[in-house]
Design a protein around this motif. Structure first.
Motif, PDB file in Angstrom:
ATOM      1  N   ARG A 448      39.253  28.741  43.575  1.00 53.58           N
ATOM      2  CA  ARG A 448      40.419  29.615  43.379  1.00 53.58           C
ATOM      3  C   ARG A 448      40.085  31.098  43.599  1.00 53.58           C
ATOM      4  N   PHE A 449      38.811  31.405  43.842  1.00 51.26           N
ATOM      5  CA  PHE A 449      38.374  32.799  43.989  1.00 51.26           C
ATOM      6  C   PHE A 449      39.027  33.438  45.208  1.00 51.26           C
ATOM      7  N   LEU A 455      36.877  41.957  45.077  1.00 50.42           N
ATOM      8  CA  LEU A 455      36.886  43.425  45.062  1.00 50.42           C
ATOM      9  C   LEU A 455      36.899  43.952  43.630  1.00 50.42           C
ATOM     10  N   TRP A 456      37.691  43.354  42.777  1.00 53.62           N
ATOM     11  CA  TRP A 456      37.725  43.793  41.378  1.00 53.62           C
ATOM     12  C   TRP A 456      36.364  43.583  40.713  1.00 53.62           C
ATOM     13  N   SER A 457      35.743  42.452  40.996  1.00 53.33           N
ATOM     14  CA  SER A 457      34.453  42.145  40.373  1.00 53.33           C
ATOM     15  C   SER A 457      33.366  43.109  40.840  1.00 53.33           C
ATOM     16  N   SER A 504      32.493  42.200  34.620  1.00 53.39           N
ATOM     17  CA  SER A 504      32.569  41.857  36.041  1.00 53.39           C
ATOM     18  C   SER A 504      33.063  40.426  36.239  1.00 53.39           C
ATOM     19  N   PHE A 505      32.566  39.498  35.428  1.00 51.44           N
ATOM     20  CA  PHE A 505      33.065  38.120  35.499  1.00 51.44           C
ATOM     21  C   PHE A 505      34.552  38.071  35.164  1.00 51.44           C
ATOM     22  N   LEU A 506      34.952  38.804  34.126  1.00 52.17           N
ATOM     23  CA  LEU A 506      36.351  38.820  33.717  1.00 52.17           C
ATOM     24  C   LEU A 506      37.252  39.378  34.812  1.00 52.17           C
ATOM     25  N   LEU A 507      36.817  40.481  35.437  1.00 49.83           N
ATOM     26  CA  LEU A 507      37.619  41.087  36.505  1.00 49.83           C
ATOM     27  C   LEU A 507      37.730  40.171  37.709  1.00 49.83           C
ATOM     28  N   LEU A 510      40.275  37.580  36.639  1.00 49.92           N
ATOM     29  CA  LEU A 510      41.604  38.157  36.505  1.00 49.92           C
ATOM     30  C   LEU A 510      42.192  38.505  37.871  1.00 49.92           C
ATOM     31  N   GLY A 511      41.377  39.094  38.749  1.00 55.32           N
ATOM     32  CA  GLY A 511      41.871  39.435  40.075  1.00 55.32           C
ATOM     33  C   GLY A 511      42.277  38.205  40.868  1.00 55.32           C
TER      34      GLY A 511
END
Length: 543
Positions: A448-449, A455-457, A504-507, A510-511
């Protein structure tokens, strides 16, 4: 890594004597330079294509590449800093060795084989495989250059400070000249030999380093009848500190220090698998099987080295003493040279000095080739030229980048004199752990990435790690801070890993979940098959 800072100007300013004979140290170092120059010149005759320049023609065996990885990974901070940390802090100092070694399990189990199957020259090849090329390559190249440049500044500044201890050069001009010489040698090695020349420099350096620490370790054990318990007992007696063998001498004094250690451990263990100059080494072997063999072999060599640091550290505590080490130019970083001088006088010290120089030279060469590949291949070749640049044009761009990065490293290293460079090394590991590794893992393992998530990560990990370090005690308010007289530290820890890595994992998650459109499922399926099985990997390596 911040506690393992390379020699700082505060140390060099107090210098009044040098250890051993500077001319002997220089002479032995010149022998090493002559041998490696010969290897680089031979390698240059076979560097004709972009694959040769960036990946050594994928001609190295797993054993050769594993040895080169060890040479790339074992920096001067590891060699000098860990021995000193163990000599001063005992048990807690050895935790650094454990952290650096355990980090390789992450590289072995999660990234080595898959990177080799999926990529071509750089980390950005992997990240952009199933995502939009242009924005992802720019983000990945930005992160790679940030890690490489900061690591380079630390190594170059460390070169000048190391010389002040070993060669008796205590003037800023003298240190600047040494930094320039190391930088020019590095530019020549990479410019002429590319990855092939750099790899042979790293193999020679790793061999010398392992032989050197091995001889010193056996020598120390022989002095104590090959009884390690007797060595530990003597270290406790000389230091008059029974707590040397107990946890908590450096960390564990309060809750904040315990959290700080967890943060540092996260950065070290996860950052290693995201270091660009380590990741690029996986592309120098012909198959994924050889990539796995590389990591296994490097774990064997690196593990042996860190076991030796345990003997060297307690040997320095027992034979040199913590007061002598603390009062010497360079503080705890002088433990290994002082121990060498105590054991074998000028000759052994000269050999260890040459190895220390070789260590810096090999690491900066590896960082430079990684930075060169990132800009020339990802930014210039794929973004600016949109993949229409031929192999010769890409090599020209790569060599031009080598010169630019080398000059920046020289100027930055000279400018960093008189400043604490510990935060540069901490930043390199923090950025690698925060920006690079989460994105690599998401790209390889999560269908799903999306591009937005990548970019957010990457940008989130990069910016958060930098901001947290900028407003930490590493920069402000403490005796070893970049600005010790001004206290603007808003973040209490010396390493941002415990915050920036989960962020970073969360972003990245979330992104991705907020993206309206998914990436091409066919490309994602192709990447999954290729990364897991190696089918089609050879097609990815053609250029």
């Amino acid at each position: 890594m911040t506690q393992l800072s390379i020699l700082t100007a505060q140390n060099t300013e107090t210098m009044s004597t040098q250890v051993g004979n500077p001319w002997a140290n220089i002479g032995i170092f010149l022998v090493f330079v002559a041998v490696t120059l010969y290897a680089v010149l031979r390698a240059s005759k076979k560097t004709k294509t972009a694959t040769d320049f960036y990946a050594g023609g994928r001609s190295f065996t797993g054993t050769q590449n594993g040895t080169a990885i060890a040479g790339d990974y074992l920096s001067a901070a590891s060699f000098l800093g860990i021995v000193g940390a163990i000599a001063i802090y005992g048990y807690d100092g050895f935790l650094y060795s454990i952290g650096f070694l355990v980090a390789w399990l992450t590289a072995l189990l999660l990234v080595a084989e898959m990177l080799r199957n999926t990529g071509k020259f750089t980390m950005a090849d992997v990240l952009s495989f199933r995502l939009r090329q242009r924005p992802v390559r720019i983000a990945a190249a930005t992160s790679t250059l940030a890690v490489s440049i900061f690591y380079l500044l630390a190594q170059m500044a460390g070169a000048g400070a190391l010389v002040s201890l070993l060669l008796g050069i205590d003037s800023e001009l003298g240190q600047s000249l040494v930094i320039a010489v190391v930088g020019l040698l590095m530019i020549f090695y990479v410019f002429i030999g590319g990855m092939k020349g750099t790899t042979w420099v790293q193999i020679i350096k790793a061999t010398l380093l392992l032989i050197g620490v091995g001889i010193m370790s056996v020598w120390i054990l022989a002095l104590f009848g090959f009884n390690f318990s007797a060595l530990l007992g003597e270290a406790v007696n000389v230091t008059n500190n029974p707590d040397l063998l107990e946890p908590g001498l450096q960390y564990g004094t309060d809750t904040l220090s315990k959290i700080d250690f967890i943060s540092l451990g996260l950065a070290l263990v996860l950052g290693t698998a995201g270091l660009p100059h380590v990741l690029i080494r996986f592309y120098t072997v012909p198959t994924a099987k050889e990539a796995r063999k590389s990591v296994v072999w490097s774990i064997f060599l690196i593990g042996g080295f860190y076991l030796c640091t345990l003997i060297l550290g307690f040997g320095a505590a027992a034979l040199v003493g913590p007061e002598t080490i603390a009062n010497a130019p360079g503080g705890q970083n002088s433990a290994a040279p002082l121990l060498a001088y105590e054991l074998g006088g000028t000759i052994l010290l000269g050999v260890i000095a040459a190895i220390a120089f070789a260590t810096i030279l090999a690491v900066v060469a590896g960082l430079t080739i990684a930075a060169s590949a990132s800009f020339a291949h990802d930014i210039y070749g794929q973004v600016i030229k949109k993949g229409k640049l031929d192999a010769k044009g890409e090599m020209r761009a790569g060599r031009a980048t080598v010169v630019v990065v080398g000059v920046l490293a020289i100027l930055g290293g000279i400018g960093a004199q008189g400043q604490n460079v510990a935060f540069l090394v901490a930043l390199a590991f923090a950025v690698a752990a925060s920006a690079n590794l989460p994105t690599i893992l998401f790209s390889l393992f999560w269908k799903r990435f999306t591009t937005r998530g990548a970019l957010w990560s990457m940008y989130g990990g990069l910016s958060s790690s930098i901001l947290l370090i900028v407003f930490s005690p590493v920069m402000w308010g403490a005796e070893t801070s970049f600005f010790p007289d001004v206290d603007l530290a808003l973040y209490p820890l010396t390493n941002p890993g415990i915050v920036s890595i989960p962020l970073s994992f969360l972003l990245g998650w979330l992104g991705s979940v907020t993206s309206k459109t998914l990436e091409n499922p066919a490309t994602q399926a192709e990447m999954e098959v290729r990364s897991l099985t190696g089918v089609g990997a050879e097609k990815a390596t053609e250029h």
